[in-house]
Design a protein around this motif. Sequence first.
Motif, short mmCIF file in Angstrom:
data_model
loop_
_atom_site.label_atom_id
_atom_site.label_comp_id
_atom_site.label_asym_id
_atom_site.label_seq_id
_atom_site.Cartn_x
_atom_site.Cartn_y
_atom_site.Cartn_z
N TYR A 116 -35.60 -32.34 4.55
CA TYR A 116 -35.83 -30.89 4.71
C TYR A 116 -36.16 -30.52 6.15
O TYR A 116 -36.22 -29.34 6.49
N ASN A 141 -33.80 -27.95 7.51
CA ASN A 141 -33.72 -27.42 8.87
C ASN A 141 -33.97 -28.63 9.78
O ASN A 141 -35.09 -28.92 10.16
N ASN A 183 -32.92 -31.44 12.91
CA ASN A 183 -32.27 -31.68 14.20
C ASN A 183 -31.46 -32.98 14.10
O ASN A 183 -32.01 -34.04 13.86
N SER A 210 -33.47 -26.73 -1.45
CA SER A 210 -33.51 -26.37 -0.02
C SER A 210 -32.61 -27.32 0.77
O SER A 210 -32.65 -28.53 0.58
N PRO A 222 -39.27 -27.20 7.47
CA PRO A 222 -38.73 -26.29 6.47
C PRO A 222 -39.11 -24.83 6.70
O PRO A 222 -40.19 -24.55 7.21
N GLU A 223 -38.18 -23.96 6.30
CA GLU A 223 -38.50 -22.53 6.34
C GLU A 223 -39.28 -22.14 5.09
O GLU A 223 -40.00 -21.17 5.07
#
Length: 316
Positions: A125, A140, A142, A137, A128-129
């Motif tokens: 994840y 997010n 990199n 989910s 996470p937002e």
Amino acid sequence: MKSVLVTGAAGFLGSHLCEYYLKLGYTVIGVDNFCTGLRSNIEVLQKSYPTFQFLEKDVTLDWTDLPAAKNLEFVFHFASPASPPHYQKLALETLWVNSIGLKNALQFADQNFARVVFASTREVYGDPELSPQPESSWGNVNSFGERSCYDEAKRFGEALIYSHNKLRNTKHGLVRIFNTYGPRMNPNDGRVVINFILQALQNSDLTIYGDGKQTRSFCYVSDLINGISAYAASNLTEPMNLGNDKEFTVLELAEIILKNIPSKSRLTFKDLPVDDPKKRRPDLAMAKLHLSGWAPTVNLQEGVSKMAEWVKDYVK
Ligand SMILES: NC(=O)c1ccc[n+]([C@@H]2O[C@H](COP(=O)([O-])OP(=O)(O)OC[C@H]3O[C@@H](n4cnc5c(N)ncnc54)[C@H](O)[C@@H]3O)[C@@H](O)[C@H]2O)c1
């Protein structure tokens, strides 16, 4: 007699998983190359359980030298460096063990009509937002940085299982593990609970990265192993979060540790590492719905005391 195979058997989680199935009467084959695991974790199992077999081996190499596995039910692919200091030092090995190592595990399981359970992670994840993080989910993450060797290796592993199941008509699965702690974790592991316990036992200051207000959820190892075995038995193939959904700030964790371990330590603050997620808390709705009544039961105070007892014994 049924058997299971555990890669990463000398590791923190792998050794507990071996013991869980040994106690149930299974034959357990453990494999490990000791790149981050402890020899003492294997010795404990060898001393207590005659049905434990161990092979020292890098699981990214071919598996033709593995002992014959009779009535193999599960292959738990848990081999992988797991803590940031370990996986950053062993970045390429981390990428291989979660891709080539997993490919070998799938092949071996298919030959033996067994089911693979792959140790994935909440790191899929990223930062996470959404909090708590549900399995739906997408993350997010990199893909090009200090943590990507681990995060993306696990994401690749998940994709490999998805496609393997679809094209080969198999029923392999994966669990997304959130921060877990307990006895048998390598004292050099570098994750926060073991670091704080060691620092408190040595009367050195507890190192907080950032302001300590970032939150974590901490799952005691026996709760996690119960969840993993329930998932293995379920025949589910979808990813499933496992952990503890009680959230603590790193500062609260430090306070609990200093309350439980007599110590002269105080707190010291350092810069936050790159890409460090600010929130990590599992949404456990799926696990609670599908794993017949499973829920974490060990509270942080109780778990920390049990772990501190083991660490005290290990380092003396
Ligand atoms: N502990 C956690 O909180 C946590 C959280 C998320 C995911 N996981 C996953 O669970 C698994 C186990 O984690 P852990 O905390 O027990 O870590 P660990 O470092 O204690 O154990 C991993 C074991 O894998 C072995 N290993 C690594 N590469 C190998 C290779 N190529 N061949 C053979 N053995 C190899 C290591 O020697 C070690 O014994 C890992 O896949 C990790 O990514 C753990």
